[in-house]
Design a protein around this motif. Structure first.
Motif, PDB file in Angstrom:
ATOM      1  N   HIS A 165      -1.734   7.603   0.386  1.00 22.70           N
ATOM      2  CA  HIS A 165      -1.079   6.571  -0.402  1.00 22.70           C
ATOM      3  C   HIS A 165       0.372   6.998  -0.582  1.00 22.70           C
ATOM      4  O   HIS A 165       0.778   8.073  -0.141  1.00 22.70           O
ATOM      5  N   CYS A 178       1.957   0.995  -4.265  1.00 20.60           N
ATOM      6  CA  CYS A 178       1.544   1.905  -3.210  1.00 20.60           C
ATOM      7  C   CYS A 178       2.316   1.476  -1.971  1.00 20.60           C
ATOM      8  O   CYS A 178       2.312   0.313  -1.606  1.00 20.60           O
ATOM      9  N   GLU A 207       2.055   2.820   1.178  1.00 20.66           N
ATOM     10  CA  GLU A 207       1.496   3.279   2.451  1.00 20.66           C
ATOM     11  C   GLU A 207       0.206   2.497   2.653  1.00 20.66           C
ATOM     12  O   GLU A 207      -0.677   2.551   1.781  1.00 20.66           O
ATOM     13  N   CYS A 248      -3.237   1.448   2.989  1.00 13.00           N
ATOM     14  CA  CYS A 248      -4.375   2.322   2.702  1.00 13.00           C
ATOM     15  C   CYS A 248      -5.690   1.557   2.686  1.00 13.00           C
ATOM     16  O   CYS A 248      -6.652   1.978   2.063  1.00 13.00           O
ATOM     17  N   HIS A 270      -4.762  -2.576  -0.273  1.00 11.89           N
ATOM     18  CA  HIS A 270      -3.507  -1.824  -0.432  1.00 11.89           C
ATOM     19  C   HIS A 270      -2.501  -2.584  -1.300  1.00 11.89           C
ATOM     20  O   HIS A 270      -1.871  -2.015  -2.189  1.00 11.89           O
ATOM     21  N   MET A 287      -2.831  -2.287  -5.012  1.00 13.13           N
ATOM     22  CA  MET A 287      -2.758  -0.962  -5.623  1.00 13.13           C
ATOM     23  C   MET A 287      -1.415  -0.821  -6.336  1.00 13.13           C
ATOM     24  O   MET A 287      -0.539  -0.070  -5.923  1.00 13.13           O
TER      25      MET A 287
HETATM   26 CU1  CUA Z   1      -2.769   3.095  -1.608  1.00 13.46          CU
HETATM   27 CU2  CUA Z   1      -1.636   1.613  -0.129  1.00 13.46          CU
END
Ligand code: CUA
Length: 320
Positions: A130, A165, A167, A169, A173, A176
């Motif tokens: 993340h 977040c 990245e 994931c 995602h 997040m």
């Molecule tokens: Cu955790 Cu994108």
């Protein structure tokens, strides 16, 4: 840091815009000024021009060196949390942020911090990569499974700031996300003192230490089968098979989850792994507990009460 990041970005932008304009203006000017006219013979070929070659090598070199040195200095400043920073632990998992304060407050997708003081985050992930991203603070740092990464910032303006977040994931995602609440110091103190459900990180770590019977082998007086942990944190440890390691958070974490990776000189690799038995948040608590185990002797006076209580408790329970 945000103004420094911004200044650097604006410098890069200004350089890019300047050269884009110069290059495009030159292209159009030369294309029109020296266009092919009827009956013109082809121009003679031109070779070399040492002065020009040197000029357009040296200027970009100077500019890129400015960018490099400036960027590196901002990067180094961002990589070194000040010693007086408030410490907060963050664990990323699909798909939430779990934050723990030393005082014991635990938050999900929310982080409460005071303005005017540096805050250091130590982060890890329970599953995939993340990235902890607060655009208003110009801070973005990868959160990796099996590793501790740190980032820090000093909130200057009270308010509510988006946490993302950054990245990819998994399929949630984009969900997040959360909020960072930068609060006036008094409001922060009030928030801290309100509703601690379950003890400080150190006391929770001590509980885990006892539940897992770590003290059966790690006796504080070094009489056990495993080395004493008192005063361990920050020391340089001699390893069996040569080499040394600094006893930092990452080393303690590794020794809990993969004890045979680095065995202390003079000891046997008898410790079982606690992988799967202790969560990442539990490891964080154990790390904080082990950090708090300072030798009792010259009391520095300024030691926080929690640390004193914990080290007393540790020395008072040799039967564990
Ligand atoms: Cu955790 Cu994108």
């Amino acid at each position: 840091m945000s103004s420094e990041v911004d200044n650097l970005l604006f410098f890069l932008l200004a350089v890019s815009v300047f050269f884009t304009l110069v290059i495009f203006a030159s292209i159009f000017y030369f294309a029109i000024r020296y266009r092919r006219r009827p009956n013109d013979p082809p121009p003679p070929e031109v070779h070399g021009g040492m002065a020009l070659e040197i000029l357009w090598s040296v200027i970009p070199f100077g500019l890129t060196m400015i960018m490099f040195v400036w960027g590196a200095s901002v990067f180094f400043a961002m990589s070194r949390p000040p010693d007086d920073a408030i410490e907060v632990w963050a664990v990323g998992k699909q798909w939430m942020w779990k934050l723990q304060h030393l005082e014991g407050q635990r938050e999900i997708n929310e982080l409460h911090i005071p303005v005017g003081r540096p805050v250091k985050l130590t982060m890890t992930s329970e599953d995939v990569i993340h990235s902890f991203y607060v655009p208003a603070f110009r801070t973005k740092s990868d959160v990796l499974p099996g590793r501790y990464t740190t980032t820090w910032f000093t909130p200057t303006k009270p308010g509510k700031y988006h946490l993302f977040c950054a990245e990819y994931c998994g399929n949630k995602h984009s969900g997040m996300i959360g909020w960072v609440y930068a609060m006036e110091p008094e409001a922060y103190q009030a928030w801290l003192s309100g509703g601690t459900s379950g003890g400080t990180l150190v006391s929770n770590g001590q509980k885990l230490f006892e539940e897992n019977a770590c003290g059966n082998c790690h006796k504080p007086d070094n009489s056990g089968r495993c080395p004493s942990l008192v005063g361990l944190f920050g020391k340089t440890v001699e390893l069996s098979g040569g080499g040394t390691v600094k006893a930092d958070e990452a080393y303690i974490r590794e020794s809990i989850l993969n004890p045979s990776a680095k065995v202390v000189a003079g000891y046997q690799p008898v410790m079982p792994t606690f992988q799967g038995l202790v969560t990442e948040e539990g490891v964080v608590q154990l790390v904080e507990y082990i950090k708090s185990l300072t030798p009792k002797t010259p009391a520095t006076g300024a030691a926080p009460a929690a640390k004193k209580a914990a080290s007393q408790a540790a020395t008072n329970s040799p039967n564990r």
